[in-house]
Design a protein around this motif. Structure first.
Motif, PDB file in Angstrom:
ATOM      1  N   GLU A   1      -2.197   7.816 -11.292  1.00 47.59           N
ATOM      2  CA  GLU A   1      -1.612   7.325 -10.043  1.00 47.59           C
ATOM      3  C   GLU A   1      -1.981   8.220  -8.865  1.00 47.59           C
ATOM      4  O   GLU A   1      -2.379   7.739  -7.801  1.00 47.59           O
ATOM      5  CB  GLU A   1      -0.096   7.235 -10.171  1.00 47.59           C
ATOM      6  N   ARG A   2      -1.869   9.529  -9.065  1.00 51.88           N
ATOM      7  CA  ARG A   2      -2.224  10.459  -7.989  1.00 51.88           C
ATOM      8  C   ARG A   2      -3.683  10.311  -7.593  1.00 51.88           C
ATOM      9  O   ARG A   2      -4.032  10.316  -6.403  1.00 51.88           O
ATOM     10  CB  ARG A   2      -1.966  11.899  -8.439  1.00 51.88           C
ATOM     11  N   PHE A   3      -4.536  10.170  -8.599  1.00 54.03           N
ATOM     12  CA  PHE A   3      -5.970  10.069  -8.323  1.00 54.03           C
ATOM     13  C   PHE A   3      -6.290   8.776  -7.577  1.00 54.03           C
ATOM     14  O   PHE A   3      -7.054   8.796  -6.602  1.00 54.03           O
ATOM     15  CB  PHE A   3      -6.747  10.118  -9.638  1.00 54.03           C
ATOM     16  N   LEU A   4      -5.741   7.665  -8.026  1.00 51.67           N
ATOM     17  CA  LEU A   4      -6.019   6.391  -7.371  1.00 51.67           C
ATOM     18  C   LEU A   4      -5.547   6.406  -5.919  1.00 51.67           C
ATOM     19  O   LEU A   4      -6.276   5.977  -5.007  1.00 51.67           O
ATOM     20  CB  LEU A   4      -5.350   5.246  -8.139  1.00 51.67           C
ATOM     21  N   LEU A   5      -4.343   6.895  -5.682  1.00 50.88           N
ATOM     22  CA  LEU A   5      -3.822   6.933  -4.313  1.00 50.88           C
ATOM     23  C   LEU A   5      -4.652   7.864  -3.432  1.00 50.88           C
ATOM     24  O   LEU A   5      -4.914   7.552  -2.264  1.00 50.88           O
ATOM     25  CB  LEU A   5      -2.359   7.381  -4.319  1.00 50.88           C
TER      26      LEU A   5
ATOM     27  N   ASN B   1      -7.699   8.352  -3.641  1.00 50.28           N
ATOM     28  CA  ASN B   1      -8.990   7.726  -3.380  1.00 50.28           C
ATOM     29  C   ASN B   1      -8.860   6.349  -2.723  1.00 50.28           C
ATOM     30  O   ASN B   1      -9.809   5.577  -2.713  1.00 50.28           O
ATOM     31  CB  ASN B   1      -9.787   7.617  -4.683  1.00 50.28           C
ATOM     32  N   GLY B   2      -7.697   6.055  -2.184  1.00 52.65           N
ATOM     33  CA  GLY B   2      -7.504   4.828  -1.415  1.00 52.65           C
ATOM     34  C   GLY B   2      -7.267   3.576  -2.221  1.00 52.65           C
ATOM     35  O   GLY B   2      -7.277   2.473  -1.660  1.00 52.65           O
ATOM     36  N   VAL B   3      -7.051   3.706  -3.531  1.00 52.88           N
ATOM     37  CA  VAL B   3      -6.732   2.532  -4.351  1.00 52.88           C
ATOM     38  C   VAL B   3      -5.207   2.387  -4.334  1.00 52.88           C
ATOM     39  O   VAL B   3      -4.494   2.933  -5.173  1.00 52.88           O
ATOM     40  CB  VAL B   3      -7.254   2.689  -5.794  1.00 52.88           C
ATOM     41  N   ASN B   4      -4.722   1.665  -3.355  1.00 55.12           N
ATOM     42  CA  ASN B   4      -3.280   1.555  -3.129  1.00 55.12           C
ATOM     43  C   ASN B   4      -2.656   0.344  -3.821  1.00 55.12           C
ATOM     44  O   ASN B   4      -1.427   0.236  -3.886  1.00 55.12           O
ATOM     45  CB  ASN B   4      -2.990   1.471  -1.625  1.00 55.12           C
TER      46      ASN B   4
END
Length: 329
Positions: free
Chosen positions: A140-144, A146-149
């Motif tokens: 979750e931290r990585f996706l957020l 990198n703009g994957v919201n």
């Protein structure tokens, strides 16, 4: 008594025991059915064999004082602001990578930027990108970051690689060391998709250790041995017999070449020969990557009978890990 948690099974079990043995602090476990053991060379330490997924929380809650875990597992389960922390970061085994893996049929998705755009497309179509993972917090931290919201995480404890093929998820984040399983299941990594690079590490509860002298002494001995062993893996001791007028002239020849000057300079001792000729044994400590350079330089100044050994330990003027333990949180 210092309580040392070691994985009881799984991918870290054998490598952890092999590593401790290489450090000269091998674990003695006469009865394999017993979940406790000792380390004969480290009095005051009791080894507890535990599931590797349980070790971070056991150290956090003080049921264990130190433990060996994978960095990825520790970062996933670490309590924010808690007492558990990494004492020695890289133990040199169990290297792996937690990464985004997408179906290899997604030919237009080759980077995190592409995945971000795809997540937006899914959102516009009234759905969300489905991500199966055993590491929901890190993912979750990585996706957020990198703009994957727009994504839905699907925590899983089973085999993740089959999830996209079964339709239970669009993509996964999973641990990969060789990539064989990933490719067999027609998955691929993408540029910028590495969540974390991991290897085994030593974690500890500094609050409990620093405040207890019966724990601090064996903990200091443990980290000193591990740290010194890890330091030594990067160096070789090289010795050559060199003929010369005296120690000073040979020292000058050696110090003119950075490749063979060693960490502080050469150690030079007279070799007592049968014919009383002036031979000297020259020993230098060099970085592993510069070994052949050092051998060739010693040859250039007349060195013969060159021998190479690897130190078992290399203790620096102070142990950073031991100092951190003593200071506490």
């Amino acid at each position: 008594m210092l309580r040392f948690a070691v994985p009881s099974s799984g991918s870290l079990h054998d490598p952890a025991l092999d590593f401790l043995k290489a450090c000269g602090i091998g674990v003695s476990r006469p009865n394999p059915r017993k979940y406790t053991a000792d380390i004969p060379s480290l009095p005051g330490v009791v080894v507890h064999f535990q599931r590797q997924t349980d070790i971070p929380m056991q150290v956090e809650e003080g049921m264990a004082d130190v433990g060996i875990v994978g960095m990825d597992g520790f970062l996933e389960r670490q309590r924010e602001g808690g007492d558990g922390e990494i004492i020695i970061e890289g133990l040199g085994f169990a290297q792996s990578e937690l990464a985004i893996q997408v179906p290899d049929s997604w030919v237009d998705v080759t980077s995190m930027a592409d995945l971000t755009d795809l997540a937006i497309e899914f959102r516009q179509q009234g759905t969300q990108l489905q991500v199966a993972t055993k590491f929901p917090r890190l993912t979750e931290r990585f996706l957020l970051a990198n703009g994957v919201n727009f994504a839905t995480l699907i925590p899983s404890s089973g085999a993740l690689e089959i999830s996209p093929a079964m339709g239970s998820a669009d993509i996964i984040t999973d641990i990969s060391s060789t990539g064989t399983t990933m490719r067999a299941n027609r998955l691929k990594t993408i540029q910028g998709g590495t969540v974390v690079r991991s290897e085994a590490c030593l974690i500890g509860n500094r609050r409990r250790i620093a405040g207890d002298t019966e724990k601090l002494a064996p903990a200091t001995a443990l980290v000193e041995r591990i740290e010194a062993y890890r330091n030594s893996r990067n160096f070789y001791s090289v010795t050559a017999n060199v003929r010369g007028e005296n120690e000073e002239s040979i020292a000058r020849d050696v110090l003119e070449h950075a490749d063979i000057a060693g960490l502080r300079g050469p150690t030079i001792a007279r070799v007592h020969t049968a014919d009383d000729t002036a031979w000297y044994a020259v020993t230098v400590i060099v970085e592993k990557r510069r070994l052949l350079d050092a051998v060739n330089r010693l040859r250039e100044i007349g060195g013969v009978s060159v021998t190479v050994t690897q130190p078992s330990y290399m203790f620096h003027s102070k142990s950073e890990a031991a100092e951190r333990l003593a200071k506490g949180p």
